[in-house]
Design an enzyme around this catalytic site. Structure first.
Site, mmCIF file in Angstrom:
data_model
loop_
_atom_site.group_PDB
_atom_site.id
_atom_site.type_symbol
_atom_site.label_atom_id
_atom_site.label_comp_id
_atom_site.label_asym_id
_atom_site.label_seq_id
_atom_site.Cartn_x
_atom_site.Cartn_y
_atom_site.Cartn_z
ATOM 1 N N HIS A 128 0.809 -1.214 0.000
ATOM 2 C CA HIS A 128 0.000 0.000 0.000
ATOM 3 C C HIS A 128 0.843 1.266 0.000
ATOM 4 O O HIS A 128 1.875 1.349 0.649
ATOM 5 C CB HIS A 128 -0.930 0.016 1.219
ATOM 6 C CG HIS A 128 -0.179 -0.065 2.533
ATOM 7 N ND1 HIS A 128 0.269 1.040 3.199
ATOM 8 C CD2 HIS A 128 0.196 -1.131 3.272
ATOM 9 C CE1 HIS A 128 0.883 0.673 4.320
ATOM 10 N NE2 HIS A 128 0.852 -0.645 4.383
ATOM 11 N N ASP A 129 0.406 2.228 -0.785
ATOM 12 C CA ASP A 129 0.949 3.592 -0.787
ATOM 13 C C ASP A 129 2.375 3.685 -1.332
ATOM 14 O O ASP A 129 3.024 4.725 -1.186
ATOM 15 C CB ASP A 129 0.901 4.208 0.619
ATOM 16 C CG ASP A 129 -0.473 4.089 1.254
ATOM 17 O OD1 ASP A 129 -1.418 4.689 0.721
ATOM 18 O OD2 ASP A 129 -0.613 3.374 2.269
ATOM 19 N N GLY A 146 5.006 -1.002 2.899
ATOM 20 C CA GLY A 146 4.187 0.170 2.636
ATOM 21 C C GLY A 146 4.974 1.463 2.552
ATOM 22 O O GLY A 146 5.982 1.649 3.238
#
Length: 282
Positions: A128-129, A146
């Site tokens: 994520h991200d 992340g």
């Protein structure tokens, strides 16, 4: 140009999915949720793109998704609140090979981003991200936690792990089996169970067209910063300043870019740079 979309047997296309011209879905591939594919994308058998979550997955043109990839699904971050919007955006001309997983963002205010012209080999994970730029090569089983930032023209060997929030600089190289827990400055090479700086990515720089003069100057700057012969040269901040004030090295954009990359890693909320040995070659 043939604009016909080809959909094989046993495929699933959700009600909100959009497919561009000339996309090809091999048997048993699936598109879910608010997902948009650009022209000429290919999904191999078993590929899963998108998820029935708020937010979207947007994919550009000419991307290949290998067998059994899982792209644009919910992140594995405990902070994610179910029902929040989450986002993934992928650019053009990426080759994303078998069993790769790329997750959406963990919050509505961020997004996972993959740029253009990347080769992401089998069994890689991009959490994520993360932000992955252009023209990178991530070898098999490269695992990005992340919020990792990978700039452009970086190259990882196989089986490497990158800690969350680390930055991987442009034109850098990470050796196989490395565990990267701090930033990798531009143009450098790191390796090791706790990755350490091993010098400049000389072969990568040559392949990318850096001149002999540029490489010679970068080597001189690297030695000044990480391999000082003068015991009174001060700390790393002092040595960075010395390179910035050098009457010749300071005129070369690549050297300035490397120095700025190192300096940025010591900013607040950054993780610093990988450890270095004073005897490492460059």
């Amino acid at each position: 140009m043939d604009k016909v979309v080809s959909i094989g047997p046993f495929c699933t296309i959700g009600p909100f999915a959009k497919l561009g011209n000339a996309c090809q879905l091999y048997p048993g591939s699936h598109i879910f949720g608010n997902t948009e594919l650009g022209d000429n994308c290919i999904l191999m058998t078993g590929a899963v793109i998108g998820d029935a979550l708020p937010g979207h997955t947007v994919i550009g043109r000419n991307n290949i998704f290998g067998h059994h990839v899982v792209i644009g699904v919910k992140c594995q971050d405990m902070k994610y609140k179910f029902g929040n919007e989450c986002f993934l955006e992928i650019g053009d001309n990426n080759d994303i090979r078998e069993h790769v997983s790329i997750h959406r963002s963990s919050s509505p205010s961020d997004k996972t981003v993959i740029g253009d012209n990347n080769l992401i080999m089998g069994s890689c994970h991009i959490a994520h991200d993360c932000k992955v730029g252009d023209n990178n090569i991530l070898a098999n089983s490269t695992l990005l936690a992340g919020h990792v930032l990978v700039e452009d023209y970086a190259h990882t060997a196989g089986g490497i792990v990158v800690h969350q929030f680390c930055h991987i600089g442009s034109f850098s190289f990470i050796g196989g089996g490395s565990v990267v827990s701090q930033d990798v400055p531009k143009y450098t090479m790191v390796s090791g169970e706790r990755a350490e700086l091993r010098g400049l990515n000389l072969e990568g720089l040559r392949r990318r067209g850096f001149s002999a003069t540029e490489i010679k100057s970068m080597r001189a700057a690297y030695r000044e910063i990480f391999m000082p012969t003068d015991t009174s040269s001060g700390n790393i901040e002092d040595r960075l300043a010395q390179v910035e004030q050098h009457k010749e090295l300071s005129l070369l954009p690549a050297v300035c870019s490397m120095v700025q990359s190192i300096r940025d890693s010591f900013a607040e909320h950054r993780r610093g740079i990988c450890k270095f040995r004073s005897r490492s070659g460059s």
